[in-house]
Scaffold this motif. Structure first.
Motif, PDB file in Angstrom:
ATOM      1  N   ASP A 170       0.858  -1.191   0.000  1.00 53.26           N
ATOM      2  CA  ASP A 170       0.000   0.000   0.000  1.00 53.26           C
ATOM      3  C   ASP A 170       0.894   1.241   0.000  1.00 53.26           C
ATOM      4  O   ASP A 170       1.638   1.490   0.955  1.00 53.26           O
ATOM      5  CB  ASP A 170      -0.890  -0.037   1.249  1.00 53.26           C
ATOM      6  CG  ASP A 170      -1.917   1.089   1.262  1.00 53.26           C
ATOM      7  OD1 ASP A 170      -1.976   1.860   0.285  1.00 53.26           O
ATOM      8  OD2 ASP A 170      -2.668   1.189   2.257  1.00 53.26           O
ATOM      9  N   PHE A 171       0.807   2.022  -1.078  1.00 48.00           N
ATOM     10  CA  PHE A 171       1.593   3.268  -1.190  1.00 48.00           C
ATOM     11  C   PHE A 171       0.629   4.453  -1.176  1.00 48.00           C
ATOM     12  O   PHE A 171      -0.207   4.604  -2.069  1.00 48.00           O
ATOM     13  CB  PHE A 171       2.406   3.269  -2.489  1.00 48.00           C
ATOM     14  CG  PHE A 171       3.181   4.555  -2.709  1.00 48.00           C
ATOM     15  CD1 PHE A 171       4.176   4.945  -1.823  1.00 48.00           C
ATOM     16  CD2 PHE A 171       2.921   5.369  -3.809  1.00 48.00           C
ATOM     17  CE1 PHE A 171       4.893   6.121  -2.030  1.00 48.00           C
ATOM     18  CE2 PHE A 171       3.628   6.539  -4.020  1.00 48.00           C
ATOM     19  CZ  PHE A 171       4.617   6.923  -3.128  1.00 48.00           C
ATOM     20  N   GLN A 172       0.725   5.277  -0.133  1.00 52.87           N
ATOM     21  CA  GLN A 172      -0.125   6.467  -0.007  1.00 52.87           C
ATOM     22  C   GLN A 172       0.765   7.700  -0.119  1.00 52.87           C
ATOM     23  O   GLN A 172       1.787   7.799   0.560  1.00 52.87           O
ATOM     24  CB  GLN A 172      -0.879   6.446   1.322  1.00 52.87           C
ATOM     25  CG  GLN A 172      -1.805   5.247   1.474  1.00 52.87           C
ATOM     26  CD  GLN A 172      -2.638   5.313   2.737  1.00 52.87           C
ATOM     27  OE1 GLN A 172      -3.213   6.333   3.079  1.00 52.87           O
ATOM     28  NE2 GLN A 172      -2.704   4.186   3.449  1.00 52.87           N
ATOM     29  N   TRP A 173       0.320   8.656  -0.939  1.00 53.17           N
ATOM     30  CA  TRP A 173       1.168   9.792  -1.297  1.00 53.17           C
ATOM     31  C   TRP A 173       0.340  11.075  -1.261  1.00 53.17           C
ATOM     32  O   TRP A 173      -0.573  11.265  -2.063  1.00 53.17           O
ATOM     33  CB  TRP A 173       1.748   9.570  -2.693  1.00 53.17           C
ATOM     34  CG  TRP A 173       2.744  10.587  -3.151  1.00 53.17           C
ATOM     35  CD1 TRP A 173       3.435  11.469  -2.382  1.00 53.17           C
ATOM     36  CD2 TRP A 173       3.157  10.820  -4.508  1.00 53.17           C
ATOM     37  NE1 TRP A 173       4.266  12.244  -3.151  1.00 53.17           N
ATOM     38  CE2 TRP A 173       4.112  11.860  -4.463  1.00 53.17           C
ATOM     39  CE3 TRP A 173       2.819  10.249  -5.725  1.00 53.17           C
ATOM     40  CZ2 TRP A 173       4.717  12.346  -5.630  1.00 53.17           C
ATOM     41  CZ3 TRP A 173       3.424  10.715  -6.871  1.00 53.17           C
ATOM     42  CH2 TRP A 173       4.374  11.758  -6.820  1.00 53.17           C
ATOM     43  N   LEU A 174       0.662  11.937  -0.302  1.00 49.95           N
ATOM     44  CA  LEU A 174       0.019  13.259  -0.212  1.00 49.95           C
ATOM     45  C   LEU A 174       0.826  14.219  -1.090  1.00 49.95           C
ATOM     46  O   LEU A 174       1.698  14.938  -0.613  1.00 49.95           O
ATOM     47  CB  LEU A 174      -0.022  13.731   1.245  1.00 49.95           C
ATOM     48  CG  LEU A 174      -0.737  15.060   1.537  1.00 49.95           C
ATOM     49  CD1 LEU A 174      -2.214  14.982   1.213  1.00 49.95           C
ATOM     50  CD2 LEU A 174      -0.541  15.455   2.994  1.00 49.95           C
ATOM     51  N   TYR A 175       0.540  14.219  -2.378  1.00 54.52           N
ATOM     52  CA  TYR A 175       1.384  14.977  -3.295  1.00 54.52           C
ATOM     53  C   TYR A 175       1.051  16.467  -3.355  1.00 54.52           C
ATOM     54  O   TYR A 175       1.841  17.259  -3.880  1.00 54.52           O
ATOM     55  CB  TYR A 175       1.334  14.360  -4.702  1.00 54.52           C
ATOM     56  CG  TYR A 175      -0.026  14.258  -5.340  1.00 54.52           C
ATOM     57  CD1 TYR A 175      -0.576  15.320  -6.052  1.00 54.52           C
ATOM     58  CD2 TYR A 175      -0.758  13.075  -5.262  1.00 54.52           C
ATOM     59  CE1 TYR A 175      -1.814  15.221  -6.659  1.00 54.52           C
ATOM     60  CE2 TYR A 175      -1.996  12.963  -5.868  1.00 54.52           C
ATOM     61  CZ  TYR A 175      -2.523  14.034  -6.563  1.00 54.52           C
ATOM     62  OH  TYR A 175      -3.755  13.923  -7.161  1.00 54.52           O
ATOM     63  N   ALA A 176      -0.095  16.872  -2.812  1.00 59.04           N
ATOM     64  CA  ALA A 176      -0.440  18.307  -2.711  1.00 59.04           C
ATOM     65  C   ALA A 176      -1.001  18.538  -1.316  1.00 59.04           C
ATOM     66  O   ALA A 176      -2.203  18.358  -1.093  1.00 59.04           O
ATOM     67  CB  ALA A 176      -1.439  18.721  -3.786  1.00 59.04           C
ATOM     68  N   PRO A 177      -0.160  18.913  -0.343  1.00 52.48           N
ATOM     69  CA  PRO A 177      -0.619  19.039   1.048  1.00 52.48           C
ATOM     70  C   PRO A 177      -1.601  20.202   1.234  1.00 52.48           C
ATOM     71  O   PRO A 177      -1.693  21.116   0.401  1.00 52.48           O
ATOM     72  CB  PRO A 177       0.680  19.292   1.836  1.00 52.48           C
ATOM     73  CG  PRO A 177       1.785  18.967   0.902  1.00 52.48           C
ATOM     74  CD  PRO A 177       1.266  19.179  -0.473  1.00 52.48           C
ATOM     75  N   LEU A 178      -2.294  20.144   2.343  1.00 49.89           N
ATOM     76  CA  LEU A 178      -3.237  21.203   2.707  1.00 49.89           C
ATOM     77  C   LEU A 178      -2.493  22.478   3.096  1.00 49.89           C
ATOM     78  O   LEU A 178      -1.386  22.424   3.632  1.00 49.89           O
ATOM     79  CB  LEU A 178      -4.100  20.722   3.885  1.00 49.89           C
ATOM     80  CG  LEU A 178      -5.251  21.607   4.342  1.00 49.89           C
ATOM     81  CD1 LEU A 178      -6.341  21.654   3.292  1.00 49.89           C
ATOM     82  CD2 LEU A 178      -5.814  21.063   5.665  1.00 49.89           C
ATOM     83  N   ASP A 179      -3.109  23.609   2.796  1.00 52.74           N
ATOM     84  CA  ASP A 179      -2.583  24.927   3.205  1.00 52.74           C
ATOM     85  C   ASP A 179      -1.222  25.229   2.590  1.00 52.74           C
ATOM     86  O   ASP A 179      -0.294  25.685   3.270  1.00 52.74           O
ATOM     87  CB  ASP A 179      -2.502  25.039   4.736  1.00 52.74           C
ATOM     88  CG  ASP A 179      -3.882  25.084   5.373  1.00 52.74           C
ATOM     89  OD1 ASP A 179      -4.807  25.569   4.706  1.00 52.74           O
ATOM     90  OD2 ASP A 179      -4.014  24.630   6.513  1.00 52.74           O
TER      91      ASP A 179
END
Length: 609
Positions: A170-179
């Motif tokens: 399972d690869f999870q990627w937050l490529y555009a973070p909040l704020d």
């Protein structure tokens, strides 16, 4: 057109302009608070390695101010990876690009430097470079002399980037973070999987992918083992995340620690069910959020229109029959100065009313003034039997009782006594002043100077403004900052309109028109040019009103000889010989002493409580 009519029209125009400005600010709020650069394109590639790590290349095209001397601190947040993951930045470089995004010059490699905590608050090193704040997973790039358009490339490696289970990775990627600092446009994030040599990619079978974020984003799984997430735009207040599941057997060099971390857990079926439910819940949540936001915006517009209509119906003053710009007599002889003060300031309490009453008592010779070294030092109070004098009104008696209470039974009240009483008995001081104000409120209420319908409308609008302010807080927590700002701005506009909604009765407005004309006469020089036509007593009678209307400084001494008001002959010295001049000199001294004493009493009462 009379001065009163002009003032009403100017007030209404000001309110309309305020409403228009608030709406305009809310129509384009982002431009006011965004950074002074833009991010027009984002290209990210994450190559998942066979050991469960990921090597990421992050390219972003920025557009800076066109002065050729731009100096920026750019930030990247690399969060959302597993807890045991570690980010290591390998390289940061930049190059100028043309309008199509093609590199037009050599790449400039930025040097790494040790991160300093003060840089979180806006500091920076003297030279260009980059630093990684590993405690907050934030990369800082410090650059000056930037071109108008440049691409910044960051290459970093994430160890332990993939969570592994018995059946899946399972690869999870937050490529555009909040704020993020600015909106991100044309965002493309590609994940390249380590497909085994003899394996085949089966989209939505052995390779699953989901995207979280903007509703217009897309996800595409290719046969070559790459997954592409695209978002036309990601607002600075939003985020974009990708999740990919693939066979754990493709990670042929996985460490024993990572392989055993979630042993005994199957993930394919559970995750697929979770994501499908998440999509359904998220879609429902988005629909509800958009509906609530639209409803709130519509309600704000409706409430603002209603507030304007209520103001137009109940807030506009009735035009008085008296339309002259100037008047040099008492506005209404049947009212005491304190009652006139309440009418003047819409029945709001003020210690000025008590001072004005004391000045009027001095003018009439009921209270005397003792001078010391040419300055007023004490008020000489009458004997107790004088309170029964038929010439005294209710406000006169109430004011004399207040002065006697503050003097603690003495026959005189020095200005120093006021301060001493406030220091030693602050609660008694406040209770005496409050009782005086309450009595004045009861007497002014009996006149019916304020329209009952407009008073009810004002209360309703104030309640509405308070509810809108509460809605703004809830909107910020549930819907975002834009609906919250809209609700807050509407609450402010409704509150301002409510403040001006109460109107006076016909008689009250007529008296106020005379008061405004008297104020104008004093302020515009009538006191100096026309006072020769008034007697000493007539001039002295106007001084308390000049004090109430805030134009006392315009009442210049005229040097006429007249009677001295209640001056203690034993002290003799240098008291003004003109009654009006004497009151004009006494007013600021008495006002300052009373205000200071009241402030001290409030402070000491709070301390003792």
């Amino acid at each position: 057109m009379s001065a009163a009519a002009r003032n009403m029209r100017l007030r209404l125009r000001a309110l309309l302009v305020l409403a228009a400005v608030l709406c305009g600010m809310l129509a384009y709020p982002a431009d006011a608070w965004a950074a002074d650069y833009q991010c027009s394109q984002v290209d990210l590639t994450a190559v998942v390695e066979t050991d469960g790590s990921a090597t990421v290349t992050d390219q972003r095209i920025f557009e800076f101010p066109g002065d050729g001397e731009a100096r920026e601190t750019l930030k990247w947040l690399y969060a959302g990876f597993p807890e045991n993951a570690e980010v290591k930045v390998k390289r940061v470089r930049l190059a100028p690009v043309d309008d199509e995004g093609n590199v037009v010059d050599e790449w400039t490699k930025l040097k790494s430097t040790t991160f300093q905590i003060p840089w979180r608050g806006g500091g920076r090193p003297e030279a260009d470079g980059w630093a990684f704040d590993r405690f907050q997973d934030t990369l800082y790039a410090f650059v000056q002399d930037l071109p108008e358009k440049a691409v910044v490339e960051v290459t970093y490696k994430v160890s332990h980037a993939v969570e592994t289970y018995d059946d899946a990775a399972d690869f999870q990627w937050l490529y555009a973070p909040l704020d993020y600092a600015v909106d991100l446009h044309q965002v493309t994030a590609k994940v390249i999987l380590p497909v085994a040599a003899n394996a085949a990619v089966e989209p939505n079978e052995n390779v699953l992918a989901w995207g979280h974020g903007p509703k217009d984003g897309t996800v595409e799984i290719s046969q070559d083992g790459s997954i592409t997430f695209t978002d036309p735009s990601v607002a600075s207040s939003a985020y974009a995340e990708g999740r990919v599941m693939f066979p754990v057997g493709w990670l042929t060099n996985l460490s024993e620690e990572d392989r055993l971390a979630n042993q005994g857990s199957l993930q394919y079926q559970w995750t697929a069910q979770y994501e499908e439910g998440w999509v359904d819940r998220d879609a429902h949540r988005l629909i509800m959020r958009d509906s609530l936001a639209s409803g709130l915006m519509g309600a704000c517009a409706l409430f603002l229109v209603v507030a304007l209509l209520v103001y137009a119906r109940w807030g506009r003053e009735r035009p008085p029959s008296f339309t002259d710009d100037y008047w040099c007599e008492v506005p209404d002889g049947s009212l005491s100065p304190a009652e006139m003060g309440r009418l003047w300031r819409w029945n709001h309490e003020s210690p000025d009313d008590a001072v004005a009453m004391a000045l009027d008592l001095v003018r009439r010779g009921i209270v005397g003034v003792r001078y010391k070294a040419g300055r007023p030092a004490a008020l000489l109070l009458p004997t107790a039997d004088r309170l029964e004098d038929d010439c005294l009104g209710a406000d006169d008696r109430a004011t004399l009782r207040l002065l006697e209470a503050l003097a603690e039974g003495a026959d005189r009240l020095t200005l120093a006594d006021l301060s001493s009483f406030a220091h030693q008995r602050p609660q008694a001081f406040l209770e005496a002043e409050h009782a005086w104000q309450q009595g004045l409120s009861r007497r002014i209420e009996a006149y019916g100077f304020f329209d009952n319908g407009s008073r009810r409308a004002q209360r309703a609008m104030l309640v509405l403004a308070a509810l809108l302010a509460v809605a703004a807080v809830l909107a910020f927590l549930r819907l975002g900052w834009f609906p919250a700002l809209l609700s807050l701005a509407t609450a402010a506009a409704v509150g301002v309109l409510a403040n001006y909604t109460m109107r006076r009765s016909v008689r009250g407005n007529e008296i106020t028109a005379h008061a405004k004309a008297l104020r104008n006469w004093m302020r515009d020089g009538g006191w100096s040019f026309a006072a020769c036509g008034l007697t000493v007593g007539e001039r002295a009678e106007l001084v308390p009103y000049g004090y109430l209307f805030g134009v006392l400084r315009f009442l210049k001494p005229l040097g006429e000889n007249g009677r001295v008001l209640g001056t203690d002959a034993a002290e003799g010295a240098a008291a003004p010989v003109d009654a009006a001049d004497q009151l004009a000199e006494l007013a600021p001294k008495l006002s300052t002493a009373f205000d200071d004493a009241l402030r001290v009493a409030h402070h000491r009462a709070e301390v003792r409580a």
